[in-house]
Scaffold this motif. Structure first.
Motif: not given
Length: 288
Positions: A113-119, A163-165
């Motif tokens: 999940x790239x969107x939880x990488x803190x960027x 499922x959203x992730x």
């Protein structure tokens, strides 16, 4: 008067002190938690989806204009604030790190999940009407489960949230040639984890390359392939981000911040900060 950036956990927001997840419609949440519009941090993960609204949202000093069908993913520790022009509509889900880990099949599943990488720029995603519809349906199902008393409702919420992730992750993978499950990506992801653990004491790419059992040149090549910047830039960016987070806490002196970030003295910290940010720490603090 000094300002100390507050850090909120779910217990300070939710009426249920034992919960590790909070689910709400955004309009009610926004109106009931006006204090959360000012700069603050969370100890939990934060998913925010706008179906209607305008204004701005600042995450780690980057400003994003609020738009319809926009989804935000935030990790613990990020500094953010809201400025809405009208009451927003949508959904908000807060959940603890332990809740997040509890429904993942394997420890490294989170890395998909790239969107939880803190960027910050990776955490804000604009959906089309077509791609937003199934996501909205999933959020509605989560709201129904949260308000109901059905058997195993929390397990159903985990299933719907996952499922959203996955749907959001597929949007990224379907529009790029990035191969996430190969050996090089694993090394690169381990490098990012090592930075998070060691950025105050390890500053050079060669130090991290040694921990990863690869050469500095190989590490730089991986960073350029995946994020188009050098390994050194990734390390420096993390130090600078933490410096900015600490600078908006007026209870800390510049010397104390330099010490926390393991600079030899205030002068070296100021030179480093000005070189890469363009202003001195004092100037950044006044502007923010």
């Amino acid at each position: 008067m000094s300002l100390n950036i507050p850090i909120y956990d779910i217990c300070t927001i939710s009426e249920d002190r034992n919960e590790d997840i909070l689910i709400s419609r955004l309009d009610a949440y926004s109106q009931n938690n006006q204090h959360l519009h000012a700069p603050h941090k969370h100890s939990f993960y934060h998913v925010l989806f706008f179906t209607k609204g305008n204004g701005s949202h600042i995450i780690d000093f980057e400003k994003f204009e609020v738009k319809q069908n926009q989804i935000y993913f935030m990790t613990p520790g990020q500094v953010h604030s809201w400025n809405f022009d009208s009451i927003p509509e949508g959904y908000i889900i807060n959940f603890s790190p332990s809740f997040y880990q509890s429904f993942l099949l394997k420890p490294d599943y989170i890395d998909n999940f790239f969107f939880f990488n803190g960027i910050a720029e990776d955490a804000v995603i604009n959906l089309t009407d077509e791609t937003a519809k199934p996501v909205i349906d999933l959020f509605e199902s989560i709201i129904m489960e949260a308000n109901g008393i059905d058997f195993m409702e929390k397990d159903m919420i985990k299933t719907l949230l996952l499922q959203i992730f996955i749907k959001i992750s597929r949007l990224k993978s379907n529009t790029s040639n990035s191969v996430k499950n190969n050996y090089n990506y694993t090394i690169f992801n381990n490098f990012k984890k090592l930075i998070e653990q060691n950025y105050t004491r390890l500053r050079l790419p060669k130090d991290y390359a040694a921990l990863l059992y690869i050469t500095p040149n190989h590490l730089n090549a991986l960073c350029n392939d995946f994020v188009n910047i050098s390994a050194g830039d990734l390390i420096r960016n993390r130090i600078i981000l933490e410096a900015k987070r600490l600078l908006i806490n007026l209870d800390l002196s510049i010397s104390e911040i330099a010490y926390r970030l393991n600079f030899s003295d205030n002068s070296n910290f100021t030179k480093f900060f000005k070189k890469y940010v363009g202003t001195t720490p004092e100037e950044f603090r006044r502007k923010n």
